[in-house]
Structures are given as structure tokens and as C-alpha cells.
Design an enzyme around this catalytic site. Sequence first.
Site, PDB file in Angstrom:
ATOM      1  N   GLU A 114      -0.377 -16.558 -17.676  1.00  0.00           N
ATOM      2  CA  GLU A 114       0.491 -16.396 -16.499  1.00  0.00           C
ATOM      3  C   GLU A 114       0.416 -17.652 -15.637  1.00  0.00           C
ATOM      4  OE1 GLU A 114      -0.861 -12.951 -14.324  1.00  0.00           O
ATOM      5  OE2 GLU A 114      -0.994 -11.729 -16.139  1.00  0.00           O
ATOM      6  N   LYS A 116      -0.321 -19.604 -12.293  1.00  0.00           N
ATOM      7  CA  LYS A 116      -1.166 -19.318 -11.132  1.00  0.00           C
ATOM      8  C   LYS A 116      -0.368 -19.689  -9.890  1.00  0.00           C
ATOM      9  CE  LYS A 116      -5.834 -20.039  -9.338  1.00  0.00           C
ATOM     10  NZ  LYS A 116      -5.439 -20.245  -7.968  1.00  0.00           N
ATOM     11  N   ASP A 118       0.715 -20.360  -6.209  1.00  0.00           N
ATOM     12  CA  ASP A 118      -0.069 -20.871  -5.087  1.00  0.00           C
ATOM     13  C   ASP A 118       0.469 -20.288  -3.788  1.00  0.00           C
ATOM     14  OD1 ASP A 118      -1.913 -22.241  -3.690  1.00  0.00           O
ATOM     15  OD2 ASP A 118      -0.955 -24.200  -3.867  1.00  0.00           O
ATOM     16  N   TYR A 226       5.232 -11.567  -6.066  1.00  0.00           N
ATOM     17  CA  TYR A 226       5.090 -11.417  -7.511  1.00  0.00           C
ATOM     18  C   TYR A 226       3.835 -10.596  -7.789  1.00  0.00           C
ATOM     19  CZ  TYR A 226       8.641 -14.945  -8.516  1.00  0.00           C
ATOM     20  OH  TYR A 226       9.817 -15.636  -8.621  1.00  0.00           O
ATOM     21  N   LYS A 317      -6.723 -25.049 -13.965  1.00  0.00           N
ATOM     22  CA  LYS A 317      -5.946 -25.599 -12.856  1.00  0.00           C
ATOM     23  C   LYS A 317      -5.314 -26.941 -13.180  1.00  0.00           C
ATOM     24  CE  LYS A 317      -8.173 -24.586  -8.846  1.00  0.00           C
ATOM     25  NZ  LYS A 317      -7.953 -24.114  -7.505  1.00  0.00           N
ATOM     26  N   CYS A 411      14.845 -50.421  19.530  1.00  0.00           N
ATOM     27  CA  CYS A 411      15.246 -49.937  18.202  1.00  0.00           C
ATOM     28  C   CYS A 411      15.132 -51.061  17.171  1.00  0.00           C
ATOM     29  CB  CYS A 411      16.683 -49.427  18.268  1.00  0.00           C
ATOM     30  SG  CYS A 411      17.325 -48.961  16.644  1.00  0.00           S
ATOM     31  N   CYS A 414      18.920 -51.929  16.082  1.00  0.00           N
ATOM     32  CA  CYS A 414      19.949 -52.528  16.939  1.00  0.00           C
ATOM     33  C   CYS A 414      19.394 -53.154  18.219  1.00  0.00           C
ATOM     34  CB  CYS A 414      21.011 -51.486  17.302  1.00  0.00           C
ATOM     35  SG  CYS A 414      20.392 -50.207  18.413  1.00  0.00           S
ATOM     36  N   CYS A 427      16.773 -43.629  19.402  1.00  0.00           N
ATOM     37  CA  CYS A 427      17.627 -44.755  19.762  1.00  0.00           C
ATOM     38  C   CYS A 427      18.908 -44.171  20.355  1.00  0.00           C
ATOM     39  CB  CYS A 427      17.967 -45.592  18.533  1.00  0.00           C
ATOM     40  SG  CYS A 427      19.306 -46.747  18.874  1.00  0.00           S
ATOM     41  N   CYS A 433      24.557 -48.422  16.680  1.00  0.00           N
ATOM     42  CA  CYS A 433      23.346 -48.740  15.939  1.00  0.00           C
ATOM     43  C   CYS A 433      23.649 -48.656  14.442  1.00  0.00           C
ATOM     44  CB  CYS A 433      22.250 -47.747  16.320  1.00  0.00           C
ATOM     45  SG  CYS A 433      20.757 -47.937  15.358  1.00  0.00           S
TER      46      CYS A 433
HETATM   47  S1  IVH Z   1      -5.580 -12.592 -11.264  1.00  0.00           S
HETATM   48  C1  IVH Z   1      -9.680 -10.636 -10.911  1.00  0.00           C
HETATM   49  N1  IVH Z   1      -3.257 -13.746 -11.671  1.00  0.00           N
HETATM   50  O1  IVH Z   1      -5.400 -17.093  -7.813  1.00  0.00           O
HETATM   51  C2  IVH Z   1      -8.444 -11.364 -11.147  1.00  0.00           C
HETATM   52  N2  IVH Z   1      -4.515 -14.411  -9.768  1.00  0.00           N
HETATM   53  O2  IVH Z   1      -8.908 -16.902  -7.784  1.00  0.00           O
HETATM   54  C3  IVH Z   1      -7.631 -11.515  -9.949  1.00  0.00           C
HETATM   55  N3  IVH Z   1      -3.399 -16.056  -8.360  1.00  0.00           N
HETATM   56  O3  IVH Z   1      -6.909 -15.375  -5.297  1.00  0.00           O
HETATM   57  C4  IVH Z   1      -6.638 -12.586  -9.902  1.00  0.00           C
HETATM   58  N4  IVH Z   1      -1.571 -16.213  -9.563  1.00  0.00           N
HETATM   59  O4  IVH Z   1      -4.471 -15.137  -5.309  1.00  0.00           O
HETATM   60  C5  IVH Z   1      -4.358 -13.673 -10.878  1.00  0.00           C
HETATM   61  N5  IVH Z   1      -1.174 -14.635 -12.118  1.00  0.00           N
HETATM   62  C6  IVH Z   1      -2.252 -14.565 -11.345  1.00  0.00           C
HETATM   63  C7  IVH Z   1      -2.375 -15.328 -10.178  1.00  0.00           C
HETATM   64  C8  IVH Z   1      -3.533 -15.232  -9.414  1.00  0.00           C
HETATM   65  C9  IVH Z   1      -2.192 -16.634  -8.478  1.00  0.00           C
HETATM   66  C10 IVH Z   1      -4.357 -16.361  -7.285  1.00  0.00           C
HETATM   67  C11 IVH Z   1      -4.952 -15.160  -6.628  1.00  0.00           C
HETATM   68  C12 IVH Z   1      -6.432 -15.397  -6.604  1.00  0.00           C
HETATM   69  C13 IVH Z   1      -6.593 -16.759  -7.184  1.00  0.00           C
HETATM   70  C14 IVH Z   1      -7.643 -16.744  -8.274  1.00  0.00           C
END
Ligand code: IVH
Length: 680
Positions: A114, A116, A118, A226, A317, A411, A414, A427, A433
Site C-alpha cells: 500500500e 504510505k 503522508d 483513506y 520509506k 523597486c 523600475c 512596488c 513597472c
Molecule cells: S498501517 C499497525 N497503512 O504511517 C499498523 N499506516 O507508522 C498501522 N500510514 O501512523 C499502520 N499510510 O498514519 C498503515 N497504508 C497505510 C498507511 C499508514 C500511512 C501512516 C500511519 C502511521 C504511520 C506508520
Amino acid sequence: MTRDQAAQRIAKLRSEIRHHEYLYYVEDKPAISDEEFDRLFHELEDLEAKHPDLVSEDSPTQRVAGSPLDSFPTVEHAAPMLSLDSSQDEDNLRRFDERLRKGLGDTPVEYVLEPKLDGLSMELVYRDGILVQAVTRGDGRKGEGVTANVRTIASVPLKLRESDRPAPPFLSVRGEIIMFAKDFDRLNERLIAEGKEPFASPRNSAAGTVRQLDPQLTASRPLHFYAYDILASEGVDGIETQWDLLQALRAWGLKVNERIKKGKTLDDILAYHQGFEAERDDLGYEIDGVVIKLNDLADRETLGWTSRHPRWAYAFKFPPRKEVTRILSILPSVGRTGVVTPVAIMLPVEIGGVTVARATLHNREEVARKDVREGDRVRVQRAGDVIPQVIERIEEPGHERSPEWKMPDVCPSCGTRLIERGPFTVCPNSFECPAQLAGRIVHFASRDALDIEGLGDETSKLFVAEGLVKQLPDLFEIRPEQLVVLEGFAQKSANKLVDALKKVASAAELPRFLYGLGIPEVGVAVARDLARHFGTFARLRAADEATLQEVPGVGPRMAEQITAFFAEPTNAKVLDELTARMHLVETEPSTSSGGDGAVKPLAGQKWVFTGGLTRLTRRDAQTYVESLGARATGSVSKSTDVVVVGEDAGSKAEDARKLGVQTMNEEEFLTFLRGNGIDV
Ligand code: IVH
């Protein structure tokens, strides 16, 4: 319609609206037009207003309900919200995979991969299918109850769908709240224009938006949820894998990322990670890596948890999008509207695959606040499509620093003396200008202004570059034979543009002309109000700040900017020349602020709403009084006409009493609306 009939229709409308919201916000596949949707929504609002006892918490009309809070309650999670073990290092990922395979003996391994996301981790609690609570991660055991704010997020179902699976009696879902890059950019542009501090990243902006106390504000900023995990549940069966779990969340109408995938080997993980890294800038939202989860839920039990992380999942990451570099110089850059922005020119550094050599420092106060100077070491960040930003200065003991950076007095484009406007430096030579001129021409010719076809971005730049236009009035001196020699022009297009300019010069509507001047803060609506109030350009130009503030919608700040604009000597000269070459279509000033000739009952009045209304949303209430000609404003002053006091109203109600301003409670307000032909 009887009460029973109304109840039936309400139920039908709610389920249709929920379905269309789902198609629009979760599936991203709308099935009806916005107008049709609005029609259903209004019908529901009307019926609920007539039958307030039939309003329920999970009705689509109740997303934005509730007034600002004083604080958030602390709420315990249904199960601890733990975090993931993580690394950017491929060797660490390999070790995770090896350990996991070893722990499972000979069992074949399947992963779910999946993105991750942010953003801000969030728990949603559903009882009997109804959203009852939303809680931030907090310390993992307890977080803040931010339910009213999270309810405003359109992709969060207030009621679970039951198309493929019944809603269980209890369900706690974990997921991420994010803001899309384009919405983040737009929000920051607006904050900067309002002289406010911009957010540093989409993640900060999502977190800041959810963790502030006014649900109306959250509703005004687009967020998305999500789902990716079930924290706890009762009465949910038939889920044996993470894949099943994600499908179940989807069936309940929650949004699950569309790019989830299954994988078996380390190579599958690496390929998934690389694919995302390459696409990172085009996703439209921020991800900081990929998450690898063992698919089989029973096998997860075998592996178990450390005190902080599950042993069956890992976050692989991306390298951070923050890097450290050195500022070589700080240059003032003049934008299209005359705002002078300090730009840090830096030793080029690669951040997330892109070389960055310039970053904005926003304005002179920001430079002072961050205390950055030429030669300093700084941390720089790139977030989504946004312009790179200098986050902070890095202390270097023993390093001799340059003197404090100062905005120049004049400026750089000009040579006009710069002026200060709040934290910004501007300005004032708006029309001559060179740094501003092309943008001014484009604005002058834009659709809501004088609507001159064929005078867009490219052409305006060309005119300035070729020296054909040195200031705005020169536009009306252009002859076709000067154009045909330019790239992109033929005889026909040259004639056409000159004719269009002639036509505008012979009859320019005052509101369009005013808007086209690009006076700071004067948008289409204000331009229209100013034109209506003063009637002629000459009267407007002569108005002082106090007179300007008689116009509805014009406050002290705007009045000051308008007079400053007209007072600037080069602007005055250009405006004289412009009006000498143009015929403005002007009218006699009107006495009311209502439109279309008819005087509206609340014309010129200021209304304030405070506290919670039970039968209407605040926004609808404001729209109603605006439709009667009043302005809904935020704070109570002597010039306020009426304050509508709802439930749990705070200091504004008191202010009204102290100032002797008329107040109405909700019942009185509704009666008043009905008396004015509004069906509530
Ligand atoms: S699973 C025990 N899946 O990443 C497992 N986390 O430290 C729980 N995050 O604080 C997390 N996308 O906020 C999971 N597809 C995803 C995620 C995800 C973002 C964040 C989550 C967590 C941090 C992982």
C-alpha cells in the site's frame, strides 16, 4: 404532504444523496450533474426544515453542523494505534522480509502493498453503521475527539453502505486524512494573500485543519480520508486477509486507495517502491513511502508484536524531501501584482529527485522571523508541486554571518520607492513597472474585465518585450501595421485585435474597467459595488477613505488600499491618459445597495450570526439574509444592525447587548424570514 409522506421522501432522498456522494467522492465516478445533485439536496433541506423532528445526525445535510468548540475531549481508542517499523534502507527491508519468513516456517508468504500516505492518522468509530466518533492518534492510546470536524470530510460516510455487507454493530476503522497538492497550493496562496502564515506541507495543513476548533473552517478546506485498517470490530466475519479487509472497507463505502497491490517476493516490493517513487510528483498527494503488510491475518497472530510495532508489517520509506544547503544570496523578485518577494538563491541541492536552487522566503517579516541571511546553512523542503521553501536556519557555531538582510528601498525593476503593506513590500508603480506590466495587460483584457479577445499571456509579454507597450494606455495607440511584423500575427488577426481595442475604447462599462485596473483587493463584486455606489470614475477617484467605507463590503483596509492606488503619482498619470483615450459607460450613483433596481428589504444592513442554529446551517442563514440585501459579517460593532443569537452563544451576544444592537433568537429569525417570503 403528510408527515408520513415527508418521512418517506426524506428517507428516499437521504439514501439517493448518500449514493451519489459515494459515487462522487469515493468512486470518483459521478452519475448525475452537480445541478441535479443540488436539487436533491435542497429538496431534503427544505423537507427537514419543515419537519425539524425528522432531522437525524447521519443526514447528509448535517455534515457541517455545530458551532466552534472550546477544546477537544480526550478519547480512548478502541485498540491502541501503533506505528510501523520503518527505514529507507533496502538492507533493513531485506532483514524484515527474512525475519518474517523465518518466523512463519515454511508457509508461503503473500504481502499486501500500500502507499504510505503522508497525512494525519485517524480512528473512525461506527455503531450500528452510524459514525459516532473520530479520534486523532494522540499518544496511540488516547487522542482528541475531533468528530464535528471529521464529519465535514465528504469521503467519510456518516452512515456505512450496506450494499454487499451488512453494517456491523461496532466498527473502528483506521485511516489517513490528507489534503491534495492542488488544494494545498490554493490554500497557501490564499493565506499568503491574506498576509497569514502559510502551512509548511499538505500534512501540516491537514493536521492544522482537523485540529482547530471551528467545523465551518474545516468544511471550507477540502480533505480526504483513506481507510487502511480495522482497529476493532464486533459482528464482522469472513475476513481472513488484509485484502478481504480492504474490500470490506470499500463495501461499507469507505475510500481505499486504488493502488493497493499483492506481492510475494522482495523484488515485488522493490518494484512497487520504485514505481511509486518515479510517480511521486504526479500522484497529486504526498506519500512518504510504501507499506508492506502480511496478507494472512492468522499468520500475523503467529508473528505478533514488539512493544511498539507489529512484526508483520513494515514501512519502506522514500528519501526525505528535505535537504540541507547554503544560501548564496537573497534577491527581491517583483511579481505580477507588484508584491516584492525575497527569493533565496541556494547552492543547488537534489531533493526527491529534483534539483532545487531557489526557494521563496515569502516576505520581509518571514525573513526576519526565520533570521536567515546570505551565506547561512538552511534546511529546504519541497512538498508536492509547491515552490521550495526554506524551513529553518541551521546554527553554525563559530561561523561568521553576514549582516541582516534588508528589503531594498526602491523597486529592483523600475526604481520606484517601495511601500509596505502589512508584512509585504509592494512596488506601487502599477502600470509602468516592467515586472508588472505584462500581467497588468492580461488582467485588463481578461474575461471579467474588458474581455479583449486575442490579448492573452503570450501576446502581452510580446508587446512588453518589443517595447510596443510601455504603459497601459499605449494599447490604444497600436496600429495593425505594427502587429503584422510580430510573430504570431497575420493581417486578419492584427486587424481583429485593433478593432477589439477600438470597440473597448469607445464604450467600456465602468465595473469592468474598475476590475481591470487591478486595484489591490478589488475583485469583480467590489468593482460592481463601487461602480453602483459612485456612478462615475471621477467620483470614485475623488472619494476619501471614509466615503469609500460607505460602500457595502468595503472595510478600512480596502479603503486605504484604494486611495493609495489612486494617490500614487504615476498611477494617476496613467489613469488620466487612459480615461482620455477611453469612453466609460457611467451611470448616476444609486442610493441602495440592492441589485436589479429593486430596493431589497435589508439593503445596506450588517447581520451577525453567533452560536449554533438548530434548524438551519449557519451558511444557509447567511445566504438568506444576503438574498435580502444584507451582508453577513463576523464581528459585532456599532454599525451592526441585527445579531442572531443561537444556542451556546458566547461573547458576541454580550457585545450586542452592550452596544444596544438588536438581537433575535432562532424562532424570531425564522419568523422574520417567513415574513419576507423565505420558506423555512
Ligand atoms: S498501517 C499497525 N497503512 O504511517 C499498523 N499506516 O507508522 C498501522 N500510514 O501512523 C499502520 N499510510 O498514519 C498503515 N497504508 C497505510 C498507511 C499508514 C500511512 C501512516 C500511519 C502511521 C504511520 C506508520
